[in-house]
Design a protein around this motif. Structure first.
Motif, PDB file in Angstrom:
ATOM      1  N   PHE A  53       0.858  -1.189   0.000  1.00 22.09           N
ATOM      2  CA  PHE A  53       0.000   0.000   0.000  1.00 22.09           C
ATOM      3  C   PHE A  53       0.893   1.238   0.000  1.00 22.09           C
ATOM      4  O   PHE A  53       0.713   2.178  -0.777  1.00 22.09           O
ATOM      5  CB  PHE A  53      -0.887  -0.006   1.242  1.00 22.09           C
ATOM      6  CG  PHE A  53      -2.155   0.799   1.124  1.00 22.09           C
ATOM      7  CD1 PHE A  53      -2.159   2.102   0.648  1.00 22.09           C
ATOM      8  CD2 PHE A  53      -3.364   0.243   1.505  1.00 22.09           C
ATOM      9  CE1 PHE A  53      -3.330   2.822   0.541  1.00 22.09           C
ATOM     10  CE2 PHE A  53      -4.543   0.974   1.413  1.00 22.09           C
ATOM     11  CZ  PHE A  53      -4.527   2.253   0.931  1.00 22.09           C
TER      12      PHE A  53
ATOM     13  N   TRP B 116     -10.270  13.616   8.476  1.00 21.50           N
ATOM     14  CA  TRP B 116      -9.532  12.398   8.763  1.00 21.50           C
ATOM     15  C   TRP B 116      -8.931  11.846   7.477  1.00 21.50           C
ATOM     16  O   TRP B 116      -9.640  11.559   6.522  1.00 21.50           O
ATOM     17  CB  TRP B 116     -10.505  11.399   9.379  1.00 21.50           C
ATOM     18  CG  TRP B 116      -9.945  10.102   9.801  1.00 21.50           C
ATOM     19  CD1 TRP B 116      -8.639   9.756   9.906  1.00 21.50           C
ATOM     20  CD2 TRP B 116     -10.692   8.952  10.188  1.00 21.50           C
ATOM     21  NE1 TRP B 116      -8.538   8.463  10.335  1.00 21.50           N
ATOM     22  CE2 TRP B 116      -9.785   7.949  10.523  1.00 21.50           C
ATOM     23  CE3 TRP B 116     -12.067   8.685  10.304  1.00 21.50           C
ATOM     24  CZ2 TRP B 116     -10.183   6.696  10.950  1.00 21.50           C
ATOM     25  CZ3 TRP B 116     -12.465   7.440  10.729  1.00 21.50           C
ATOM     26  CH2 TRP B 116     -11.522   6.459  11.044  1.00 21.50           C
TER      27      TRP B 116
ATOM     28  N   THR C 237      -4.566   7.672   3.997  1.00 22.96           N
ATOM     29  CA  THR C 237      -3.579   7.275   3.000  1.00 22.96           C
ATOM     30  C   THR C 237      -2.476   8.301   2.786  1.00 22.96           C
ATOM     31  O   THR C 237      -1.414   7.941   2.277  1.00 22.96           O
ATOM     32  CB  THR C 237      -4.270   6.998   1.655  1.00 22.96           C
ATOM     33  OG1 THR C 237      -5.055   8.130   1.305  1.00 22.96           O
ATOM     34  CG2 THR C 237      -5.150   5.778   1.766  1.00 22.96           C
TER      35      THR C 237
ATOM     36  N   MET D 138      -4.493  -0.488  -4.076  1.00 21.12           N
ATOM     37  CA  MET D 138      -5.119   0.478  -3.172  1.00 21.12           C
ATOM     38  C   MET D 138      -4.235   1.704  -2.999  1.00 21.12           C
ATOM     39  O   MET D 138      -4.718   2.840  -2.996  1.00 21.12           O
ATOM     40  CB  MET D 138      -5.383  -0.160  -1.805  1.00 21.12           C
ATOM     41  CG  MET D 138      -6.609  -1.043  -1.780  1.00 21.12           C
ATOM     42  SD  MET D 138      -7.166  -1.342  -0.089  1.00 21.12           S
ATOM     43  CE  MET D 138      -5.895  -2.449   0.478  1.00 21.12           C
TER      44      MET D 138
ATOM     45  N   ALA E 288      -5.477   5.177  -4.188  1.00 19.32           N
ATOM     46  CA  ALA E 288      -5.754   6.158  -3.144  1.00 19.32           C
ATOM     47  C   ALA E 288      -5.064   7.485  -3.440  1.00 19.32           C
ATOM     48  O   ALA E 288      -5.605   8.551  -3.189  1.00 19.32           O
ATOM     49  CB  ALA E 288      -5.294   5.630  -1.787  1.00 19.32           C
ATOM     50  N   ARG E 289      -3.873   7.437  -3.985  1.00 12.93           N
ATOM     51  CA  ARG E 289      -3.169   8.670  -4.291  1.00 12.93           C
ATOM     52  C   ARG E 289      -3.831   9.387  -5.473  1.00 12.93           C
ATOM     53  O   ARG E 289      -3.945  10.610  -5.496  1.00 12.93           O
ATOM     54  CB  ARG E 289      -1.697   8.378  -4.577  1.00 12.93           C
ATOM     55  CG  ARG E 289      -0.782   9.548  -4.414  1.00 12.93           C
ATOM     56  CD  ARG E 289      -0.608  10.046  -2.978  1.00 12.93           C
ATOM     57  NE  ARG E 289      -1.723  10.817  -2.483  1.00 12.93           N
ATOM     58  CZ  ARG E 289      -2.386  10.540  -1.371  1.00 12.93           C
ATOM     59  NH1 ARG E 289      -2.030   9.522  -0.634  1.00 12.93           N
ATOM     60  NH2 ARG E 289      -3.392  11.275  -0.989  1.00 12.93           N
TER      61      ARG E 289
ATOM     62  N   PHE F 178      -7.387  10.828  -4.368  1.00 12.83           N
ATOM     63  CA  PHE F 178      -7.386  11.761  -3.245  1.00 12.83           C
ATOM     64  C   PHE F 178      -7.817  11.098  -1.954  1.00 12.83           C
ATOM     65  O   PHE F 178      -8.413  11.730  -1.082  1.00 12.83           O
ATOM     66  CB  PHE F 178      -8.275  12.990  -3.522  1.00 12.83           C
ATOM     67  CG  PHE F 178      -7.847  13.764  -4.727  1.00 12.83           C
ATOM     68  CD1 PHE F 178      -8.489  13.610  -5.934  1.00 12.83           C
ATOM     69  CD2 PHE F 178      -6.770  14.634  -4.650  1.00 12.83           C
ATOM     70  CE1 PHE F 178      -8.075  14.304  -7.057  1.00 12.83           C
ATOM     71  CE2 PHE F 178      -6.348  15.341  -5.764  1.00 12.83           C
ATOM     72  CZ  PHE F 178      -7.003  15.179  -6.966  1.00 12.83           C
ATOM     73  N   GLY F 179      -7.529   9.821  -1.804  1.00 21.08           N
ATOM     74  CA  GLY F 179      -7.811   9.157  -0.546  1.00 21.08           C
ATOM     75  C   GLY F 179      -8.482   7.814  -0.762  1.00 21.08           C
ATOM     76  O   GLY F 179      -8.807   7.436  -1.879  1.00 21.08           O
ATOM     77  N   CYS F 180      -8.682   7.108   0.345  1.00 28.43           N
ATOM     78  CA  CYS F 180      -9.329   5.806   0.281  1.00 28.43           C
ATOM     79  C   CYS F 180     -10.751   5.959   0.824  1.00 28.43           C
ATOM     80  O   CYS F 180     -11.334   7.039   0.720  1.00 28.43           O
ATOM     81  CB  CYS F 180      -8.503   4.782   1.052  1.00 28.43           C
ATOM     82  SG  CYS F 180      -8.828   3.086   0.584  1.00 28.43           S
ATOM     83  N   ASN F 181     -11.287   4.933   1.453  1.00 26.96           N
ATOM     84  CA  ASN F 181     -12.660   4.988   1.971  1.00 26.96           C
ATOM     85  C   ASN F 181     -12.893   6.201   2.843  1.00 26.96           C
ATOM     86  O   ASN F 181     -13.924   6.863   2.748  1.00 26.96           O
ATOM     87  CB  ASN F 181     -12.961   3.751   2.819  1.00 26.96           C
ATOM     88  CG  ASN F 181     -12.953   2.504   1.999  1.00 26.96           C
ATOM     89  OD1 ASN F 181     -12.088   2.340   1.162  1.00 26.96           O
ATOM     90  ND2 ASN F 181     -13.903   1.637   2.231  1.00 26.96           N
ATOM     91  N   ILE F 182     -11.921   6.455   3.731  1.00 29.56           N
ATOM     92  CA  ILE F 182     -12.142   7.514   4.701  1.00 29.56           C
ATOM     93  C   ILE F 182     -11.754   8.873   4.146  1.00 29.56           C
ATOM     94  O   ILE F 182     -12.527   9.827   4.211  1.00 29.56           O
ATOM     95  CB  ILE F 182     -11.383   7.186   5.997  1.00 29.56           C
ATOM     96  CG1 ILE F 182     -12.139   6.099   6.722  1.00 29.56           C
ATOM     97  CG2 ILE F 182     -11.235   8.419   6.867  1.00 29.56           C
ATOM     98  CD1 ILE F 182     -11.346   5.393   7.766  1.00 29.56           C
ATOM     99  N   GLY F 183     -10.549   8.967   3.568  1.00 30.87           N
ATOM    100  CA  GLY F 183     -10.090  10.264   3.079  1.00 30.87           C
ATOM    101  C   GLY F 183     -10.964  10.801   1.964  1.00 30.87           C
ATOM    102  O   GLY F 183     -11.339  11.964   1.963  1.00 30.87           O
TER     103      GLY F 183
END
Lengths: 191, 138
Positions: free
Chosen positions: A29, A117, A120, B32, B36-37, B40-45
């Motif tokens: 990751f 929050w 990543t 992932m 994510a990068r 601009f983020g994953c599930n939360i970001g």
């Protein structure tokens, strides 16, 4: 997410719970996010539209109402789909309590870090720092050279709010896991 | 944490299945991280943060993640995703080394100790530093 059996935070709390497999996921990751940060400028050049914020059109309270409405609609859609597939959708009380706790804590994270929050971004910082340690010729790329990320890269990992929340999640999950084990041991001992 | 890893109830499995599971873990993590990068983020970001901020990109992230998940769920059947046996020693070594590295870099790096501020984001549209599309065109 499906292959790794977790998302960004899922990876962190599973690692905290002691999963060796998730360590591998986490390592890749981190690597992937550094690669992504190097390629992000190229993808951005493909074009796009500026951010669309509900509060820009409806004001802060109107924006909040719009957000709640969209979440309500999504929830109704989710429940309808679950009912059609005869899947369970009613959350347990523990889940609801956990969700409320997460909500409250994410407000606290926002207040402390001055941004929502983020999980990543911490990974990118960790990866970029490791990359610059291992390969002197590591060029951070345009994204990491911009204000916020540049400061994060130059400062200590413990200065970056996203890093800190990530580390906190690992420790918190470990604590929760320890507590679960203690409870299970106590139950076993009583039998 | 090493003790936690050692006592976790992991299922024993054949070597081939374990290798596939580890490869799946690695590939999943890589995808992932990359996604994510770019997203601009994953599930939360991206999703939670975006939707909570009233930003359209949160829902766009969700809409894009759904078909990806459908593909991923089909691929899941090919890789036994139950955790492999705990690598107690590896786990312990990783954490000791990581902790030592964390302390070492903290002692050797400047620490402004202030939360992010608007100056950090000057010219950027997102915390990661990405410029706004309308600005980019100039």
């Amino acid at each position: 997410m499906q292959l790794a059996n977790g998302c960004g935070s899922g990876t962190l709390y599973t690692v905290g719970g002691g999963s060796g497999r998730m360590l591998i996921t986490l390592a890749f990751f981190i690597a992937g996010s550094v690669i992504g940060s190097l390629q992000l400028p190229a993808f951005l050049r493909l074009g796009g539209i500026d951010p669309v914020l509900a509060s820009n059109y409806l004001g802060p309270w109107g924006g909040l109402a719009a957000t709640w409405l969209s979440l309500g609609l999504a929830a109704l859609a989710g429940v309808a789909i679950a009912k059609r597939r005869a899947a369970s959708f009613a959350p347990s009380r523990r889940m609801v309590l956990g969700a409320i706790l997460i909500g409250l804590l994410s407000i606290a994270v926002f207040a402390a870090g001055h941004h929502p929050w983020s999980v990543t971004f911490g990974f990118t910082v960790w990866g970029a720092k490791i990359a610059s340690l291992l390969g002197r010729g590591f060029v951070p790329g345009r994204i990491l050279a911009m204000g916020g990320p540049k400061r994060a890269l130059g400062d200590s990992i413990l200065s970056d709010t996203s890093s800190l929340t990530d580390l906190g999640m690992i420790l918190g999950a470990h604590g929760g896991d320890c507590r679960q084990r203690a409870v299970r041991r106590a139950i076993r001992g009583r039998r | 944490m090493a003790a936690t890893a050692a006592s976790a109830p992991f299922a024993a499995q054949s070597v081939a299945a374990a290798e596939i599971a580890l490869a799946a873990a690695a590939l999943g993590g890589l995808l992932m991280g990359w996604g994510a990068r770019l997203g601009f983020g994953c599930n939360i970001g991206a999703f939670v943060g975006g939707v909570a901020s009233g930003s359209l990109h949160g829902w766009v992230w969700f809409a894009a993640a759904l078909p990806g998940c459908m593909i991923g769920i089909k691929l899941r059947r090919c890789s036994d995703f139950r955790a492999s046996r705990p690598m107690r020693t590896v786990y312990a070594i990783v954490f000791v080394v990581a902790f030592a590295a964390l302390i070492a870099q903290h002692l050797t790096s400047p620490s402004s100790g202030r939360p992010v501020s608007p100056e950090d984001f000057a010219g950027a549209c997102a915390p990661c530093g990405a410029p706004c599309p309308s600005v980019q065109k100039k």
